[in-house]
Scaffold this motif. Sequence first.
Motif, PDB file in Angstrom:
ATOM      1  N   GLN A 153       4.191  16.373   7.128  1.00 14.91           N
ATOM      2  CA  GLN A 153       4.504  16.803   5.386  1.00 14.91           C
ATOM      3  C   GLN A 153       4.451  15.832   5.701  1.00 14.91           C
ATOM      4  N   LYS A 154       4.034  14.323   5.198  1.00 16.01           N
ATOM      5  CA  LYS A 154       4.594  12.842   4.924  1.00 16.01           C
ATOM      6  C   LYS A 154       2.445  12.670   3.672  1.00 16.01           C
ATOM      7  N   LEU A 155       3.562  11.854   2.869  1.00 17.12           N
ATOM      8  CA  LEU A 155       2.077  11.618   2.505  1.00 17.12           C
ATOM      9  C   LEU A 155       1.034  10.159   2.777  1.00 17.12           C
ATOM     10  N   ALA A 156       0.060   9.431   2.395  1.00 18.79           N
ATOM     11  CA  ALA A 156      -0.640   8.882   3.444  1.00 18.79           C
ATOM     12  C   ALA A 156      -1.551   8.407   2.372  1.00 18.79           C
ATOM     13  N   VAL A 157      -1.444   7.113   2.031  1.00 26.69           N
ATOM     14  CA  VAL A 157      -2.815   7.087   0.539  1.00 26.69           C
ATOM     15  C   VAL A 157      -3.705   6.285   0.725  1.00 26.69           C
ATOM     16  N   HIS A 158      -4.847   6.567   1.100  1.00 28.41           N
ATOM     17  CA  HIS A 158      -5.550   5.151   1.492  1.00 28.41           C
ATOM     18  C   HIS A 158      -7.009   4.904   0.313  1.00 28.41           C
ATOM     19  N   GLU A 159      -6.477   3.495   0.240  1.00 28.90           N
ATOM     20  CA  GLU A 159      -6.718   2.206  -1.305  1.00 28.90           C
ATOM     21  C   GLU A 159      -8.138   1.630  -0.789  1.00 28.90           C
ATOM     22  N   TYR A 160      -9.388   2.454  -1.678  1.00 24.27           N
ATOM     23  CA  TYR A 160     -10.366   1.656  -1.408  1.00 24.27           C
ATOM     24  C   TYR A 160     -10.651   0.816  -2.822  1.00 24.27           C
ATOM     25  N   TRP A 161     -11.485  -0.444  -2.486  1.00 17.99           N
ATOM     26  CA  TRP A 161     -11.951  -1.596  -3.782  1.00 17.99           C
ATOM     27  C   TRP A 161     -13.305  -1.697  -2.962  1.00 17.99           C
ATOM     28  N   LEU A 162     -14.584  -1.488  -4.328  1.00 16.36           N
ATOM     29  CA  LEU A 162     -15.688  -1.684  -4.729  1.00 16.36           C
ATOM     30  C   LEU A 162     -16.071  -2.634  -4.231  1.00 16.36           C
ATOM     31  N   ASN A 163     -16.698  -3.003  -3.733  1.00 20.43           N
ATOM     32  CA  ASN A 163     -17.870  -3.557  -2.622  1.00 20.43           C
ATOM     33  C   ASN A 163     -18.707  -4.205  -4.166  1.00 20.43           C
ATOM     34  N   ALA A 164     -19.267  -4.729  -5.024  1.00 23.55           N
ATOM     35  CA  ALA A 164     -19.826  -4.773  -6.280  1.00 23.55           C
ATOM     36  C   ALA A 164     -21.575  -5.033  -5.797  1.00 23.55           C
ATOM     37  N   GLU A 185      -1.758  -4.104  -6.994  1.00 26.09           N
ATOM     38  CA  GLU A 185      -1.547  -4.530  -8.364  1.00 26.09           C
ATOM     39  C   GLU A 185      -2.585  -4.021  -8.974  1.00 26.09           C
ATOM     40  N   LEU A 186      -3.799  -3.232  -8.560  1.00 28.07           N
ATOM     41  CA  LEU A 186      -5.093  -2.647  -9.275  1.00 28.07           C
ATOM     42  C   LEU A 186      -5.246  -1.509  -9.277  1.00 28.07           C
ATOM     43  N   PRO A 187      -5.290  -0.836 -10.326  1.00 28.63           N
ATOM     44  CA  PRO A 187      -6.115  -1.554 -11.260  1.00 28.63           C
ATOM     45  C   PRO A 187      -5.062  -2.050 -12.665  1.00 28.63           C
ATOM     46  N   PHE A 188      -3.748  -1.744 -12.621  1.00 24.56           N
ATOM     47  CA  PHE A 188      -2.882  -2.631 -12.875  1.00 24.56           C
ATOM     48  C   PHE A 188      -1.191  -1.850 -11.770  1.00 24.56           C
ATOM     49  N   PRO A 189      -0.548  -2.670 -11.832  1.00 27.42           N
ATOM     50  CA  PRO A 189       0.441  -3.164 -11.341  1.00 27.42           C
ATOM     51  C   PRO A 189       1.570  -1.590 -10.999  1.00 27.42           C
ATOM     52  N   VAL A 190       1.719  -1.046 -10.099  1.00 22.54           N
ATOM     53  CA  VAL A 190       2.816   0.042  -9.738  1.00 22.54           C
ATOM     54  C   VAL A 190       2.932   0.278  -8.492  1.00 22.54           C
ATOM     55  N   GLU A 191       4.627   0.530  -8.952  1.00 23.98           N
ATOM     56  CA  GLU A 191       5.181   0.875  -7.299  1.00 23.98           C
ATOM     57  C   GLU A 191       5.155   2.638  -7.101  1.00 23.98           C
ATOM     58  N   ILE A 192       5.107   3.012  -6.234  1.00 23.77           N
ATOM     59  CA  ILE A 192       5.248   4.724  -5.896  1.00 23.77           C
ATOM     60  C   ILE A 192       5.829   5.302  -4.663  1.00 23.77           C
ATOM     61  N   ASP A 193       7.256   5.444  -4.538  1.00 20.42           N
ATOM     62  CA  ASP A 193       7.883   6.385  -3.895  1.00 20.42           C
ATOM     63  C   ASP A 193       6.825   7.558  -2.947  1.00 20.42           C
ATOM     64  N   LEU A 194       6.070   7.548  -2.016  1.00 23.27           N
ATOM     65  CA  LEU A 194       4.884   8.417  -2.056  1.00 23.27           C
ATOM     66  C   LEU A 194       6.438   9.574  -1.267  1.00 23.27           C
ATOM     67  N   ASP A 195       7.765   9.076  -0.457  1.00 20.53           N
ATOM     68  CA  ASP A 195       8.304  10.638   0.172  1.00 20.53           C
ATOM     69  C   ASP A 195       8.696  11.039  -1.464  1.00 20.53           C
ATOM     70  N   SER A 196       9.393  10.715  -2.185  1.00 20.78           N
ATOM     71  CA  SER A 196       9.060  11.185  -3.252  1.00 20.78           C
ATOM     72  C   SER A 196       8.740  11.986  -3.704  1.00 20.78           C
ATOM     73  N   LEU A 197       7.136  12.283  -3.483  1.00 21.27           N
ATOM     74  CA  LEU A 197       6.545  13.139  -4.364  1.00 21.27           C
ATOM     75  C   LEU A 197       6.007  14.110  -3.406  1.00 21.27           C
ATOM     76  N   VAL A 198       6.653  14.349  -1.874  1.00 19.58           N
ATOM     77  CA  VAL A 198       6.233  15.984  -1.975  1.00 19.58           C
ATOM     78  C   VAL A 198       7.859  16.420  -1.845  1.00 19.58           C
ATOM     79  N   GLY A 199       8.789  16.200  -2.491  1.00 23.40           N
ATOM     80  CA  GLY A 199      10.084  17.112  -2.910  1.00 23.40           C
ATOM     81  C   GLY A 199      10.360  17.517  -4.053  1.00 23.40           C
ATOM     82  N   PHE A 200      10.914  18.592  -3.596  1.00 23.57           N
ATOM     83  CA  PHE A 200      11.334  19.513  -4.689  1.00 23.57           C
ATOM     84  C   PHE A 200      13.090  19.564  -5.676  1.00 23.57           C
TER      85      PHE A 200
END
Length: 200
Positions: A153-164, A185-200
């Motif tokens: 019950q932990k989150l994993a984010v798979h990040e993909y970029w486009l091959n033009a 950094e793309l499409p803009f800089p962001v930092e996300i605590d993924l473990d906190s997203l599933v907490g209530f």
Amino acid sequence: METGERRTATERTWMFPPVTGWTFDQVKDLEVPFDWELVDGVVVVRGETALWHNHVRGALVSVLRAAETGPYAAVSGQCVMVDEHNVVKPDLIVCDPRGLDVFEVECAPVEKVALAVEVVSPTSRQADRVRKPALFSANKVPYYWRVELDRDQKLAVHEYWLNADTLTYFPAPSHPVHQHKLITELPFPVEIDLDSLVGF
């Protein structure tokens, strides 16, 4: 009775598209008790989602909105117009609204989407892992995130970029899968605590 391409989808006929498939104009006023997408002219029912899924989607859009830099805007529940026979609704998108009449536009044009994000549910695995990324990459959406809940019950984010050149996605070179924390950094800089997203 309306015939051919002029007919519109109704509660009784939406599951019987014309030979050439429904267009968005023919189905946009459809009144049915479920959410749906238009895939190759066919109305496809979107399944119900669990509480964790909706919570994560809401938390993600909040974090992205707080981090967004111009001209981008993060939006959830927004349909994306790929073409008249394909209208999909990612869990959230980051788009460039410049030049759009945001008070009138019904669906974000796919060329305005910088990032599409799908939170995978048991009923959306094939679509989120195969069909949606293929559709978005073929239509030049630069970035795609697939959010999965693992067995712990932990989150994993798979990040993909486009091959033009090939119009296909490839895993982000330095961070293909984010666990515990997402930093990009793309499409803009962001930092996300993924473990906190599933907490209530």
